[in-house]
Design a protein around this motif. Sequence first.
Motif, mmCIF file in Angstrom:
data_model
loop_
_atom_site.group_PDB
_atom_site.id
_atom_site.type_symbol
_atom_site.label_atom_id
_atom_site.label_comp_id
_atom_site.label_asym_id
_atom_site.label_seq_id
_atom_site.Cartn_x
_atom_site.Cartn_y
_atom_site.Cartn_z
ATOM 1 N N VAL A 244 4.278 27.728 -34.296
ATOM 2 C CA VAL A 244 4.886 29.065 -34.207
ATOM 3 C C VAL A 244 3.903 30.055 -33.578
ATOM 4 O O VAL A 244 2.685 29.983 -33.771
ATOM 5 N N ALA A 245 4.462 30.977 -32.795
ATOM 6 C CA ALA A 245 3.636 32.007 -32.159
ATOM 7 C C ALA A 245 3.193 33.032 -33.202
ATOM 8 O O ALA A 245 3.828 33.175 -34.251
ATOM 9 N N PRO A 246 2.106 33.758 -32.932
ATOM 10 C CA PRO A 246 1.737 34.862 -33.830
ATOM 11 C C PRO A 246 2.913 35.821 -34.015
ATOM 12 O O PRO A 246 3.694 36.049 -33.090
ATOM 13 N N ALA A 247 3.053 36.349 -35.211
ATOM 14 C CA ALA A 247 4.158 37.242 -35.589
ATOM 15 C C ALA A 247 5.502 36.509 -35.599
ATOM 16 O O ALA A 247 6.557 37.145 -35.634
ATOM 17 N N GLY A 248 5.466 35.185 -35.565
ATOM 18 C CA GLY A 248 6.704 34.411 -35.519
ATOM 19 C C GLY A 248 7.323 34.186 -36.888
ATOM 20 O O GLY A 248 6.731 34.513 -37.920
ATOM 21 N N VAL A 249 8.517 33.624 -36.873
ATOM 22 C CA VAL A 249 9.266 33.369 -38.100
ATOM 23 C C VAL A 249 9.685 31.905 -38.116
ATOM 24 O O VAL A 249 10.234 31.411 -37.121
ATOM 25 N N VAL A 250 9.416 31.220 -39.210
ATOM 26 C CA VAL A 250 9.870 29.842 -39.395
ATOM 27 C C VAL A 250 10.951 29.859 -40.462
ATOM 28 O O VAL A 250 10.718 30.315 -41.579
ATOM 29 N N CYS A 251 12.142 29.387 -40.103
ATOM 30 C CA CYS A 251 13.263 29.407 -41.052
ATOM 31 C C CYS A 251 13.673 27.977 -41.387
ATOM 32 O O CYS A 251 13.944 27.185 -40.489
ATOM 33 N N LEU A 252 13.729 27.662 -42.660
ATOM 34 C CA LEU A 252 14.147 26.337 -43.122
ATOM 35 C C LEU A 252 15.568 26.438 -43.655
ATOM 36 O O LEU A 252 15.858 27.241 -44.532
ATOM 37 N N THR A 253 16.466 25.608 -43.103
ATOM 38 C CA THR A 253 17.858 25.663 -43.546
ATOM 39 C C THR A 253 18.262 24.411 -44.306
ATOM 40 O O THR A 253 19.389 24.313 -44.760
ATOM 41 N N GLY A 254 17.363 23.466 -44.411
ATOM 42 C CA GLY A 254 17.675 22.250 -45.158
ATOM 43 C C GLY A 254 16.393 21.671 -45.689
ATOM 44 O O GLY A 254 15.323 21.923 -45.133
#
Length: 339
Positions: A244-254
């Motif tokens: 992920v890039a700096p200031a990024g968001v990682v979203c887990l949906t499962g």
Amino acid sequence: MKAVTVAPGTAASLRLQDVPEPDASHGSVVVETLAVGICGTDVEIADGGYGWAPPGRDRLVLGHESLGRVVDPGPSDLVAGEHVVGIVRRPDPVPCPHCAVGEWDMCSNGGYTERGIKGVDGFMSERWRVEPDYAVRVDKDLGILGVLLEPTTVVTKAWEHIAAIGLRAFWDPRTVLIVGAGPIGLLAALVAAQHDADVHVLDRVSSGRKPDLVQRLGGTYHTGTMADLGLAPDELVHGAMEAVAPAGVVCLTGVGSASTPGTPSQAMPATDVVLKNAVVLGSVNANRRHYHRAARILAAADRAWLDQLITRQVRPDEAAQAVRRAPDDIKAVVRFADT
Ligand SMILES: [Zn+2]
């Protein structure tokens, strides 16, 4: 009427059986079932690993990805013949502050119920009832594709939350990486493409229709790396945090399947989270707002593209086959009636 039921907690209990007509306590709108989609949660319930029957009962009518045709609208403003999808979750009776404002997808006391999953019969029966407020109209022209509405709500909500988090700072997202090209991953790619993002999808499959589906959205399809998409969630999070890039968001949906036995679990990469100002969030379920947004996303999508997501349609008496996944399945659907 016929319904596909399971005994939650018992593997291989799925069967087609006669059940009473839908109970009036489920709502004043009577709906004839057209199709019900199968997802990983249904597979888990059918395997005895998840799910709760209604109070005082052993068996649960399965199915939460609904599509039906209104037979009797009752006192609602629906019209007989319209296509509707039933919202899955119901607020807890207390209600908690989230449920009190209609954000039952964020329920904070766990007392919510879910059609076909937790304490209330689902939609895999010839007819079902629903409260007018929990019936969402879908474009009739979508036909069977309306069954994709509920999985689309999952990514609609995730996208909304990612964007809300992004607004904590300067937010000009360009690149979206989606890990996994199952139905949720491909619908996430659709949503990202509709937001003009540079879409990348990573999956272990290198042939079949998945690469083509991503390319048709203008996206780029990748295979390999990110721990070769091992299903261990810890490894995926670790790989995502590295990417992920700096200031990024990682979203887990499962949460994927359980970690492969013997696979060492990697610690949460706290250093990456801190030094990149990154956010890791989880997202599940959806509220009414997300259903209405998802209906717009489907209505704006290319029908031929959506059509490719449904890889298998079975009859109700073949539902046990639908919960056994074929390797190249994207979305399996139990078909009750013609649209
Ligand atoms: Zn609640």
